[in-house]
Design a protein around this motif. Structure first.
Motif, mmCIF file in Angstrom:
data_model
loop_
_atom_site.group_PDB
_atom_site.id
_atom_site.type_symbol
_atom_site.label_atom_id
_atom_site.label_comp_id
_atom_site.label_asym_id
_atom_site.label_seq_id
_atom_site.Cartn_x
_atom_site.Cartn_y
_atom_site.Cartn_z
ATOM 1 N N GLU A 1 101.749 58.720 -28.890
ATOM 2 C CA GLU A 1 100.463 59.208 -28.388
ATOM 3 C C GLU A 1 99.907 58.373 -27.247
ATOM 4 O OE1 GLU A 1 97.809 59.599 -31.723
ATOM 5 O OE2 GLU A 1 98.980 61.243 -32.606
ATOM 6 N N THR A 2 100.429 57.148 -27.061
ATOM 7 C CA THR A 2 99.831 56.270 -26.053
ATOM 8 C C THR A 2 100.893 55.675 -25.114
ATOM 9 O OG1 THR A 2 100.063 54.221 -27.337
ATOM 10 C CG2 THR A 2 98.090 55.547 -27.754
ATOM 11 N N TYR B 1 101.326 62.166 -26.301
ATOM 12 C CA TYR B 1 101.260 61.452 -25.028
ATOM 13 C C TYR B 1 101.962 62.251 -23.924
ATOM 14 C CZ TYR B 1 102.027 58.007 -21.400
ATOM 15 O OH TYR B 1 102.068 57.369 -20.198
#
Ligand code: C2E
Ligand code: MG
Ligand code: MG
Ligand code: MG
Length: 287
Positions: free
Chosen positions: A240-241, A260
């Motif tokens: 996600e990052t 992400y």
């Protein structure tokens, strides 16, 4: 809820049959008609090669949209489909639809990708699974090497001998095999050697807190090292990052998928991503 039921139904309404049981029965009867009513939809989530940012595959994720009702997610309806056996026809529909879609993308001149399709326990143990898969590949004109089947490790570990045989038949056809949610089940690494698999997917519970959680960071690193030493490739789930992405790239993890890069998309949206070749997040990350 009891009030809205007819008198004749009242006898069924006892302490056993609470609201959630009713809800389940409603879902179950609806699911029986989901295929014929055209209520199932596939979404596609890109799998990105971390060194290049290229989309190399897409995971097929099923959605159920009953008429006049809210979208139902697979965590809710797959267990019901599994218990009732409906997963068998539904799973075949998923595979057929996904393979046809892949062929259509290729015919439209889009860059080649693989499709990854999830198999549940019941599907995996269904006699004739390999015949079903080869029939679908032949009917749709999809190349076996473009198909990856995802199976969780718990399914493999329950009956390792018959699982190994089933995997071997699929592998002999040229289909790729991936272990999904790796690390969450009872996993004996020595078993891994016995299975003709091609990839491990690091479960997203280990990805969520990297790079900050030292234990998870160590687990992710160990999975990548073990996989590579056995000649397997590694996909990280639930990325996600940017920080997770960078950390995984540092571990030489091969592929990643997650919000992400992209949510699961419908076929048209995925096609336009493929046309562009790269996902935005990956471009930023690879810079
Ligand atoms: P899975 O195979 O492990 O799929 C990954 C799940 O993580 C998907 O949930 C996906 O939407 C979600 N996900 C992807 N990226 C992220 C992220 O960055 N963060 C978070 N928090 N989640 C992310 P979904 O689509 O709800 O599917 C849930 C499970 O249902 C799947 O887990 C799979 O086991 C099962 N499933 C889905 N489609 C099928 C199918 O066609 N057949 C079978 N047998 N099972 C399916
Ligand atoms: Mg999966
Ligand atoms: Mg998974
Ligand atoms: Mg899962």
């Amino acid at each position: 809820q009891a009030k809205s039921m007819g008198r004749g139904d009242y006898q069924f309404y006892n302490s056993e049959m609470n609201a959630s049981t009713l809800h389940r029965l409603t879902l179950e009867s609806g699911l029986r008609h989901a295929v014929e009513r055209d209520e199932l939809q596939l979404t596609y989530q890109p799998q990105v090669e971390l060194v290049s940012g290229r989309i190399v595959g897409v995971e097929v994720l099923l959605r159920w949209h009953p008429e006049q009702q809210r979208l139902v997610m697979p965590d809710v309806f797959i267990p019901i489909a599994e218990e009732t056996g409906l997963i068998v026809p539904i799973g075949e529909w998923v595979l057929r639809t996904a393979c046809s879609q892949l062929v259509a993308w290729r015919q439209a001149g889009l860059p080649d990708v693989r499709i990854a399709v999830n198999l549940s326990a019941r599907q995996f143990r269904q006699p004739g699974l390999d015949d079903m898969v080869s029939r679908v590949l032949a009917d749709t004109g999809c190349h076996a090497g473009c198909l990856e089947l995802e199976i969780t490790e718990t399914v493999l570990m329950e009956r390792p001998d018959s699982a190994a045989q089933a995997l071997q038949r699929l592998s002999d056809m040229g289909v790729r095999l991936a272990i999904d949610d790796f690390g969450t089940g009872y996993s004996s690494l020595s078993y891994l050697k016995r299975f003709p698999i091609h990839a491990l997917k690091i479960d997203r519970s280990f990805v969520r807190d990297i790079p900050y959680d030292a234990d998870d960071a160590a687990i992710a690193g160990a999975v990548v090292a073990v996989a590579h030493s056995m000649g397997l490739s590694v996909v990280a789930e639930g990325v996600e990052t940017l920080a997770q992405c960078e950390f995984l790239r540092g571990l030489h993890c091969d592929h990643a998928q997650g919000y992400y890069f992209s949510q699961p998309l419908n076929a048209a949206a995925l096609a336009s991503l493929l046309r562009d070749g790269l996902v935005t997040g990956a471009q930023i990350g690879a810079a």
